[in-house]
Design an enzyme around this catalytic site. Structure first.
Site, PDB file in Angstrom:
ATOM      1  N   ASP A 290      41.467  52.161   6.206  1.00  0.00           N
ATOM      2  CA  ASP A 290      41.139  51.141   7.211  1.00  0.00           C
ATOM      3  C   ASP A 290      40.290  51.845   8.265  1.00  0.00           C
ATOM      4  OD1 ASP A 290      42.595  48.196   7.967  1.00  0.00           O
ATOM      5  OD2 ASP A 290      41.584  49.206   9.625  1.00  0.00           O
TER       6      ASP A 290
ATOM      7  N   ARG B 280      41.642  41.771  25.033  1.00  0.00           N
ATOM      8  CA  ARG B 280      41.916  43.064  24.395  1.00  0.00           C
ATOM      9  C   ARG B 280      41.271  44.224  25.153  1.00  0.00           C
ATOM     10  NH1 ARG B 280      41.611  42.174  18.021  1.00  0.00           N
ATOM     11  NH2 ARG B 280      42.905  40.323  17.841  1.00  0.00           N
TER      12      ARG B 280
HETATM   13  C1  LIG Z   1      42.850  40.757   8.607  1.00  0.00           C
HETATM   14  S1  LIG Z   1      43.168  42.422   8.147  1.00  0.00           S
HETATM   15  C2  LIG Z   1      43.429  42.241   6.402  1.00  0.00           C
HETATM   16  C3  LIG Z   1      44.527  43.149   5.896  1.00  0.00           C
HETATM   17  C4  LIG Z   1      44.846  43.040   4.421  1.00  0.00           C
HETATM   18  N1  LIG Z   1      43.723  43.441   3.610  1.00  0.00           N
HETATM   19  C5  LIG Z   1      45.307  41.647   4.054  1.00  0.00           C
HETATM   20  O1  LIG Z   1      44.561  40.918   3.393  1.00  0.00           O
HETATM   21  O2  LIG Z   1      46.417  41.274   4.420  1.00  0.00           O
HETATM   22  C6  LIG Z   1      41.526  43.139   8.233  1.00  0.00           C
HETATM   23  C7  LIG Z   1      41.537  44.658   8.314  1.00  0.00           C
HETATM   24  O3  LIG Z   1      40.202  45.121   8.109  1.00  0.00           O
HETATM   25  C8  LIG Z   1      39.989  46.240   8.940  1.00  0.00           C
HETATM   26  N2  LIG Z   1      38.538  46.445   9.147  1.00  0.00           N
HETATM   27  C9  LIG Z   1      37.687  45.755   9.948  1.00  0.00           C
HETATM   28  N3  LIG Z   1      36.449  46.266   9.879  1.00  0.00           N
HETATM   29  C10 LIG Z   1      36.504  47.296   9.000  1.00  0.00           C
HETATM   30  C11 LIG Z   1      35.547  48.227   8.509  1.00  0.00           C
HETATM   31  N4  LIG Z   1      34.268  48.201   8.908  1.00  0.00           N
HETATM   32  N5  LIG Z   1      35.958  49.160   7.621  1.00  0.00           N
HETATM   33  C12 LIG Z   1      37.254  49.209   7.211  1.00  0.00           C
HETATM   34  N6  LIG Z   1      38.203  48.361   7.644  1.00  0.00           N
HETATM   35  C13 LIG Z   1      37.837  47.413   8.528  1.00  0.00           C
HETATM   36  C14 LIG Z   1      40.736  45.901  10.218  1.00  0.00           C
HETATM   37  O4  LIG Z   1      41.034  47.047  10.973  1.00  0.00           O
HETATM   38  C15 LIG Z   1      41.973  45.186   9.666  1.00  0.00           C
HETATM   39  O5  LIG Z   1      43.060  46.062   9.538  1.00  0.00           O
END
Ligand SMILES: C[S@@+](CC[C@H](N)C(=O)[O-])C[C@H]1O[C@@H](n2cnc3c(N)ncnc32)[C@H](O)[C@@H]1O
Length: 273
Positions: free
Chosen positions: A141, A38
């Site tokens: 997010d 990445r």
């Molecule tokens: C695996 S996805 C889950 C998406 C959705 N909640 C689901 O369950 O399908 C995790 C998301 O968390 C976000 N994320 C990671 N660290 C974060 C943080 N410190 N604050 C807010 N969002 C975060 C990532 O950018 C990503 O879009």
């Protein structure tokens, strides 16, 4: 080290420290190849010849916009419409129970590319007049790129294949001509969700109490236990008594029994203080 060269341990540890500091994400040892792949893309885009010099540039510029690209590159955004569908059934029940309530507030706190908040919006729309008078859906997010995708509401048709025909017709427009193979969330649904960037690990959230529902699914797995517990307590403090927190299928052990009751797998209810 060129952009595509194998990542050495010391550089990996450096990346690990920086993303942990910025986003709370604790990268496991198995993520070396992912990190390398990445960040190599960022290096190529910026024409920087090595990862250590990229990291030096970042370190030397705490306010640089590149930090956001660095964070975007290292988040994992896997999601789907109506993922872990039992939460959406539970939400529909809660909305019906709140029939007549003036305002019902939902925070979707790791909304990724939008499939989760649009699923919430579909449920809200379907419950319609059988639910609260007004429903506010806030979706956040840390990753600005996924937020942009989410707010546009444009997806490949395969993404909505699992939805019923009724939902596809009611909530999506199929692309024609150059947009063939894609679909877009209908304008009436687009109006229902407000997107903004928010880092869950930051000390202050621009989200006010009281909330009826918080979705925080499949993101806490990337954080350390102490951060997870802290987060869950902060969510509880924002929820009104009787409000609900939904977490991901592999997220548990928050030691929050004094503030939240586990009502069914991965669904918690705020206790009365
Ligand atoms: C695996 S996805 C889950 C998406 C959705 N909640 C689901 O369950 O399908 C995790 C998301 O968390 C976000 N994320 C990671 N660290 C974060 C943080 N410190 N604050 C807010 N969002 C975060 C990532 O950018 C990503 O879009």
């Amino acid at each position: 080290m060129s952009p595509d060269q194998q990542l050495d341990r010391k550089t990996f540890e450096r990346v690990r420290g920086l993303i942990h500091q910025r986003a709370g994400i604790a990268l496991g040892d198995s993520k070396q190849a992912m990190v390398q792949g990445r960040l190599a893309k960022r290096l190529r885009a910026l024409r920087v010849d090595s990862l250590p010099s990229y990291l030096d540039q970042l370190d030397g510029n705490p306010q640089s916009d590149e930090w956001q690209h660095f964070t975007n590159a290292l988040t994992t955004n896997l999601t789907a419409f109506f993922r872990e569908s039992h939460h959406f059934e539970h939400l529909a029940q809660q909305l019906r129970l709140a029939k007549g309530q003036d305002l019902f507030r939902i925070w979707c706190s790791a909304s990724s590319t939008g499939e989760e908040p649009w699923s919430i919006a579909m449920v809200v729309d379907e419950v319609g007049q059988q639910g609260p008078r007004k429903v506010e859906i806030m979706a956040t997010d840390i990753d600005t790129q996924v937020l942009q995708t989410a707010a546009q509401g444009i997806y490949q048709l395969e993404r909505i294949e699992g939805l019923s025909v009724a939902r596809r017709q009611r909530f999506f427009l199929k692309g024609q001509g150059p947009k063939l193979g894609r679909c877009r969330v209908r304008p009436a649904l687009l109006k229902r969700v407000q997107f903004q960037q928010l880092n869950l690990l930051s000390g202050r959230w621009p989200i006010e109490a009281p909330l009826d529902v918080v979705f925080c699914r499949n993101v806490m797995i990337y954080f350390e236990k102490a951060s997870q517990r802290d987060l869950v307590r902060r969510f509880a403090a924002l929820l009104k008594p009787g409000g609900h927190l939904y977490v991901g299928h592999s997220e548990s052990q928050f030691h929050c029994e004094d503030v939240l009751d586990l009502v069914e797998r991965t669904t918690y209810r705020r206790r009365a203080p």
